[in-house]
Design a protein around this motif. Structure first.
Motif, PDB file in Angstrom:
ATOM      1  N   GLU A 260       0.838  -1.196   0.000  1.00  0.00           N
ATOM      2  CA  GLU A 260       0.000   0.000   0.000  1.00  0.00           C
ATOM      3  C   GLU A 260       0.874   1.248   0.000  1.00  0.00           C
ATOM      4  OE1 GLU A 260      -2.491  -0.088   3.464  1.00  0.00           O
ATOM      5  OE2 GLU A 260      -3.384  -2.026   2.919  1.00  0.00           O
ATOM      6  N   LYS A 261       0.410   2.264  -0.712  1.00  0.00           N
ATOM      7  CA  LYS A 261       1.016   3.587  -0.607  1.00  0.00           C
ATOM      8  C   LYS A 261       0.452   4.190   0.674  1.00  0.00           C
ATOM      9  CE  LYS A 261       0.201   6.419  -4.013  1.00  0.00           C
ATOM     10  NZ  LYS A 261       0.245   7.422  -5.098  1.00  0.00           N
ATOM     11  N   VAL A 262       1.317   4.741   1.526  1.00  0.00           N
ATOM     12  CA  VAL A 262       0.851   5.241   2.821  1.00  0.00           C
ATOM     13  C   VAL A 262       1.246   6.695   3.029  1.00  0.00           C
ATOM     14  CG1 VAL A 262       0.870   2.949   3.878  1.00  0.00           C
ATOM     15  CG2 VAL A 262       2.890   4.391   4.077  1.00  0.00           C
ATOM     16  N   SER A 263       0.392   7.421   3.753  1.00  0.00           N
ATOM     17  CA  SER A 263       0.718   8.804   4.087  1.00  0.00           C
ATOM     18  C   SER A 263       0.237   9.194   5.476  1.00  0.00           C
ATOM     19  CB  SER A 263       0.124   9.761   3.054  1.00  0.00           C
ATOM     20  OG  SER A 263      -1.272   9.581   2.987  1.00  0.00           O
ATOM     21  N   ASN A 264      -0.623   8.353   6.102  1.00  0.00           N
ATOM     22  CA  ASN A 264      -1.070   8.721   7.440  1.00  0.00           C
ATOM     23  C   ASN A 264       0.010   8.393   8.472  1.00  0.00           C
ATOM     24  OD1 ASN A 264      -1.624   6.085   8.856  1.00  0.00           O
ATOM     25  ND2 ASN A 264      -3.004   5.818   7.126  1.00  0.00           N
ATOM     26  N   GLN A 265      -0.004   9.117   9.565  1.00  0.00           N
ATOM     27  CA  GLN A 265       1.071   9.016  10.554  1.00  0.00           C
ATOM     28  C   GLN A 265       1.213   7.610  11.124  1.00  0.00           C
ATOM     29  OE1 GLN A 265       3.194  11.547  10.800  1.00  0.00           O
ATOM     30  NE2 GLN A 265       4.455  10.167  12.003  1.00  0.00           N
ATOM     31  N   GLN A 266       0.095   6.925  11.350  1.00  0.00           N
ATOM     32  CA  GLN A 266       0.142   5.583  11.920  1.00  0.00           C
ATOM     33  C   GLN A 266       0.914   4.624  10.999  1.00  0.00           C
ATOM     34  OE1 GLN A 266      -3.725   3.984  12.756  1.00  0.00           O
ATOM     35  NE2 GLN A 266      -2.928   2.154  13.752  1.00  0.00           N
ATOM     36  N   ASP A 267       0.630   4.667   9.706  1.00  0.00           N
ATOM     37  CA  ASP A 267       1.339   3.798   8.761  1.00  0.00           C
ATOM     38  C   ASP A 267       2.779   4.240   8.561  1.00  0.00           C
ATOM     39  OD1 ASP A 267      -0.761   2.037   8.374  1.00  0.00           O
ATOM     40  OD2 ASP A 267      -1.575   3.152   6.675  1.00  0.00           O
ATOM     41  N   LEU A 268       3.008   5.553   8.560  1.00  0.00           N
ATOM     42  CA  LEU A 268       4.390   6.029   8.429  1.00  0.00           C
ATOM     43  C   LEU A 268       5.237   5.557   9.607  1.00  0.00           C
ATOM     44  CD1 LEU A 268       3.889   9.636   7.039  1.00  0.00           C
ATOM     45  CD2 LEU A 268       4.895   7.678   5.850  1.00  0.00           C
ATOM     46  N   GLU A 269       4.672   5.493  10.786  1.00  0.00           N
ATOM     47  CA  GLU A 269       5.418   4.976  11.953  1.00  0.00           C
ATOM     48  C   GLU A 269       5.830   3.526  11.723  1.00  0.00           C
ATOM     49  OE1 GLU A 269       6.662   6.666  14.434  1.00  0.00           O
ATOM     50  OE2 GLU A 269       5.707   8.514  13.732  1.00  0.00           O
ATOM     51  N   LYS A 270       4.978   2.734  11.071  1.00  0.00           N
ATOM     52  CA  LYS A 270       5.319   1.340  10.752  1.00  0.00           C
ATOM     53  C   LYS A 270       6.467   1.293   9.742  1.00  0.00           C
ATOM     54  CE  LYS A 270       0.598  -0.141  11.636  1.00  0.00           C
ATOM     55  NZ  LYS A 270      -0.699  -0.414  11.018  1.00  0.00           N
ATOM     56  N   VAL A 271       6.410   2.183   8.737  1.00  0.00           N
ATOM     57  CA  VAL A 271       7.497   2.282   7.749  1.00  0.00           C
ATOM     58  C   VAL A 271       8.804   2.602   8.462  1.00  0.00           C
ATOM     59  CG1 VAL A 271       8.406   3.749   5.893  1.00  0.00           C
ATOM     60  CG2 VAL A 271       6.046   2.928   5.776  1.00  0.00           C
ATOM     61  N   PHE A 272       8.782   3.610   9.323  1.00  0.00           N
ATOM     62  CA  PHE A 272       9.999   4.054  10.007  1.00  0.00           C
ATOM     63  C   PHE A 272      10.529   2.970  10.952  1.00  0.00           C
ATOM     64  CE2 PHE A 272       8.178   8.601   9.575  1.00  0.00           C
ATOM     65  CZ  PHE A 272       8.571   8.634   8.238  1.00  0.00           C
ATOM     66  N   GLU A 273       9.630   2.215  11.576  1.00  0.00           N
ATOM     67  CA  GLU A 273      10.056   1.148  12.477  1.00  0.00           C
ATOM     68  C   GLU A 273      10.759   0.037  11.692  1.00  0.00           C
ATOM     69  OE1 GLU A 273      10.551  -1.117  16.039  1.00  0.00           O
ATOM     70  OE2 GLU A 273      10.424   1.008  15.538  1.00  0.00           O
ATOM     71  N   ILE A 274      10.228  -0.322  10.529  1.00  0.00           N
ATOM     72  CA  ILE A 274      10.881  -1.344   9.687  1.00  0.00           C
ATOM     73  C   ILE A 274      12.275  -0.871   9.297  1.00  0.00           C
ATOM     74  CG2 ILE A 274      10.830  -2.437   7.392  1.00  0.00           C
ATOM     75  CD1 ILE A 274       7.713  -2.589   7.794  1.00  0.00           C
ATOM     76  N   ARG A 275      12.386   0.380   8.876  1.00  0.00           N
ATOM     77  CA  ARG A 275      13.692   0.912   8.487  1.00  0.00           C
ATOM     78  C   ARG A 275      14.646   0.980   9.677  1.00  0.00           C
ATOM     79  NH1 ARG A 275      11.889   6.113   5.328  1.00  0.00           N
ATOM     80  NH2 ARG A 275      13.866   6.812   6.203  1.00  0.00           N
ATOM     81  N   ARG A 276      14.110   1.317  10.860  1.00  0.00           N
ATOM     82  CA  ARG A 276      14.961   1.371  12.052  1.00  0.00           C
ATOM     83  C   ARG A 276      15.519  -0.019  12.359  1.00  0.00           C
ATOM     84  NH1 ARG A 276      15.119  -0.075  16.842  1.00  0.00           N
ATOM     85  NH2 ARG A 276      12.992  -0.842  16.943  1.00  0.00           N
ATOM     86  N   ILE A 277      14.664  -1.037  12.284  1.00  0.00           N
ATOM     87  CA  ILE A 277      15.095  -2.407  12.572  1.00  0.00           C
ATOM     88  C   ILE A 277      16.147  -2.866  11.556  1.00  0.00           C
ATOM     89  CG2 ILE A 277      14.346  -4.829  12.572  1.00  0.00           C
ATOM     90  CD1 ILE A 277      11.628  -3.761  13.734  1.00  0.00           C
TER      91      ILE A 277
END
Length: 144
Positions: free
Chosen positions: A9-26
């Motif tokens: 999914e293309k995401v732009s809401n903060q909740q989904d962006l936090e998931k994106v950032f968490e994956i990248r952090r890991i």
């Protein structure tokens, strides 16, 4: 092998962006020891994607417009989901969103271990090997 449902999914809401950032952090900061200050840049000007396997966040990617063209970046797949086609699904969805024309310059900086994936989508290596965030890369450009 257990069957799995994969979608991106293309995401732009903060909740989904936090998931994106968490994956990248890991993946980048945790596994690959990338400096965190190099990981968080150009977020607002980027279009972000989140991949799910059985509705669980499994991978992330983004693209952004630069002076050179369209840059695909930050492809990351969590360890438990590697080998399931998540990376390929992300590349496919990002390219479908960019919709490059023949005149567009589409490029990425590929970690050496990921070059085979990008080659399957007609990216070819250009230039010399270089280091980015302590990891060896090649620039790859989408063939016209």
């Amino acid at each position: 092998m257990r069957s799995h449902q994969l979608h991106v999914e293309k995401v732009s809401n903060q909740q989904d962006l936090e998931k994106v950032f968490e994956i990248r952090r890991i993946v980048f900061v945790g596994e690959q020891n990338c400096p965190p200050e190099l990981e968080w840049e150009h977020e607002d000007e980027s279009t972000h994607f989140l991949a799910f396997v059985n509705d669980v966040p499994a991978g992330a990617a983004r693209w952004r417009k630069t002076e050179q063209g369209f840059k695909l970046e930050r492809f990351a797949v969590l360890k438990d989901f590697r080998g399931l086609g998540v990376g390929a699904a992300l590349v496919e969805n990002v390219l479908a969103d960019v919709k490059p024309s023949k005149d567009d310059y589409v490029y990425l900086n590929a970690q050496i271990t990921a070059m085979g994936l990008y080659a399957k989508f007609d990216f070819e290596k250009v230039g010399e090997q270089f280091e980015e965030a302590g990891i060896q890369h090649f620039k790859m450009v989408l063939k016209k």
